[in-house]
Design a protein around this motif. Structure first.
Motif, short mmCIF file in Angstrom:
data_model
loop_
_atom_site.label_atom_id
_atom_site.label_comp_id
_atom_site.label_asym_id
_atom_site.label_seq_id
_atom_site.Cartn_x
_atom_site.Cartn_y
_atom_site.Cartn_z
N ALA A 328 3.53 -23.99 55.47
CA ALA A 328 3.21 -24.59 56.71
C ALA A 328 3.83 -23.91 57.92
CB ALA A 328 3.83 -25.91 56.77
N PRO A 329 3.16 -23.71 59.18
CA PRO A 329 3.90 -23.08 60.26
C PRO A 329 5.36 -23.75 60.76
CG PRO A 329 1.63 -24.03 60.55
CD PRO A 329 1.88 -24.39 59.28
N GLY A 330 6.12 -22.69 61.16
CA GLY A 330 7.44 -23.02 61.41
C GLY A 330 7.49 -23.87 62.84
N GLY A 331 8.47 -23.96 63.16
CA GLY A 331 8.88 -24.89 64.41
C GLY A 331 9.47 -26.08 64.21
N TRP A 332 8.67 -27.29 64.83
CA TRP A 332 9.60 -28.63 64.77
C TRP A 332 8.74 -29.31 63.67
CZ3 TRP A 332 13.95 -28.88 67.05
CH2 TRP A 332 14.32 -28.23 68.19
N TRP A 333 9.54 -29.90 62.77
CA TRP A 333 8.70 -30.72 61.77
C TRP A 333 9.26 -32.11 62.10
CZ3 TRP A 333 8.25 -27.95 56.26
CH2 TRP A 333 7.64 -26.71 56.59
N TRP A 334 8.55 -33.20 61.60
CA TRP A 334 8.98 -34.48 61.63
C TRP A 334 9.05 -35.15 60.16
CZ3 TRP A 334 11.91 -37.25 64.57
CH2 TRP A 334 11.75 -38.64 64.47
N LEU A 335 10.36 -35.73 59.75
CA LEU A 335 10.36 -36.09 58.43
C LEU A 335 10.61 -37.73 58.62
CD1 LEU A 335 11.16 -35.91 55.36
CD2 LEU A 335 13.40 -35.36 56.05
#
Length: 353
Positions: A328-335
């Protein structure tokens, strides 16, 4: 804090919805429940509810309908330690660490109770050091992964640990209960067994994709406690699942997200990957609408729900693992996770390309 390794584990036995319906109709319980219960079970297990199969810690589906305190307790003590240790080994291997490198272990569960707790079994099975800090968290339901990870964050921030092992394990088939209540019946059709684990580290591992924990927030709404919880009945856990759950999950997930994104100066469009707990199809749809997302944004959650069912606290580890496996593309992920309490938690991750 950095997530340097992820691992998951499930029982080998895979059961489809169709197989579960046939087993239910062949069981003694079918005659013990009323016609409305039969209709609910057929509706959930025959129509598309976002779940195709589950992994259960039983050799045959007939065992699922042996519902008594001793059988369920034995199922938990037999399978929870094994699943927890298997997931933890995979996380350690991915992190490139040895058991002796772990300074603390945090284990969460809500589907059974052991004293001494599951953490001791994980210490024994993995061969962790005798002076490892061991913590057992119970009673947080499907939401437990995020509080578990936040305790790991606090341990690392205290400078007493370099590596913390986070484990969530649920043997939902050890918390089986049946009666004519719609919420109880739907729960029996939704939940699966499994474990997830993560190695949390103070420093990033240069040779691996860097996943940094940046910020987090939580909400606990005791006034909504009755909407989603376990209760004890006849010496067994009985799940309370109300119709309000999808709307509550969407409402509080939106609030937690807004809090963290506001502090970071970000908006929803800045999130490149969504790692969300999926309580069920209706919950996932409500969260999608509440956060104004596209269906494809929650594709990893939907895929894990379809193949494994609701794995309770372990679910988000599976979603995170799926996103990483898909590059999945990097950057900001929300968990984010939510569950009993009513509680909701979220964390902002920064992930390298």
């Amino acid at each position: 804090m950095y997530l340097s390794g992820i691992g998951t584990a499930t029982p080998e036995a895979r059961y489809t919805k169709a197989e579960c319906l046939v087993a239910f109709q062949a069981s003694d319980w079918y005659a013990r429940l009323d016609s409305r219960a039969h209709l609910i079970a057929r509706t959930v297990l025959q129509r598309d509810n976002g779940i195709e199969a589950r992994r259960l810690a039983v050799d045959t589906l007939a065992e699922v309908f042996h519902i008594d305190p001793n059988t369920l307790a034995q199922r938990f003590v037999t399978h929870a330690p094994t699943l927890a240790a298997d997931a933890a080994r995979r996380a350690l291997a991915q992190a490139g660490l040895q058991p002796g490198d772990i300074d603390a272990v945090v284990v969460s569960t809500c589907t059974g109770y052991l004293c001494p707790g599951l953490s001791g079994y994980v210490v024994e099975s993995l061969g962790l050091r005798g002076d490892v800090q061991a913590f057992d968290l119970v009673g947080q339901g499907c939401a437990a992964a995020l509080p578990n990870l936040r305790l790991g964050y606090a341990l690392l921030a205290s400078n007493t640990c370099d590596h913390v092992l986070s484990v969530c394990v649920e043997v939902s088939s050890a918390a089986m209960y049946l009666d004519n209540d719609p919420g109880v019946l739907i729960s029996a059709c939704l939940f699966g067994d499994g474990a997830g684990a993560a190695v949390l580290s103070r420093h990033a591992t240069p040779s691996r994709r860097r996943i940094e924990w940046v910020d987090s927030s939580s909400l606990t709404i005791p006034a909504q406690r009755q909407a989603l919880k376990f209760e004890q009945r006849d010496g067994m856990l009985r799940n309370i699942l109300s119709r309000e759950v999808p709307a509550l999950a969407a409402q509080y997930a939106q609030q937690v997200l807004a809090t963290v994104l506001g502090r970071a100066g970000l908006n929803t469009d800045d999130i490149s990957a969504w790692i969300l707990h999926a309580g069920g199809r209706d919950v996932l749809l409500a969260v999608e609408r509440g956060l104004k997302l596209k269906a494809t944004d929650l594709r990893y959650s939907a895929a894990m729900l379809r193949e494994y069912g609701n794995l309770s606290s372990a679910f988000v580890y599976f979603v995170l693992e799926a996103a990483l496996a898909d590059d999945a593309p990097g950057g900001w992920w929300w968990l984010s996770s939510f569950g009993a309490g009513f509680s909701c938690h979220g964390a902002l991750l920064k992930v390298d390309e």
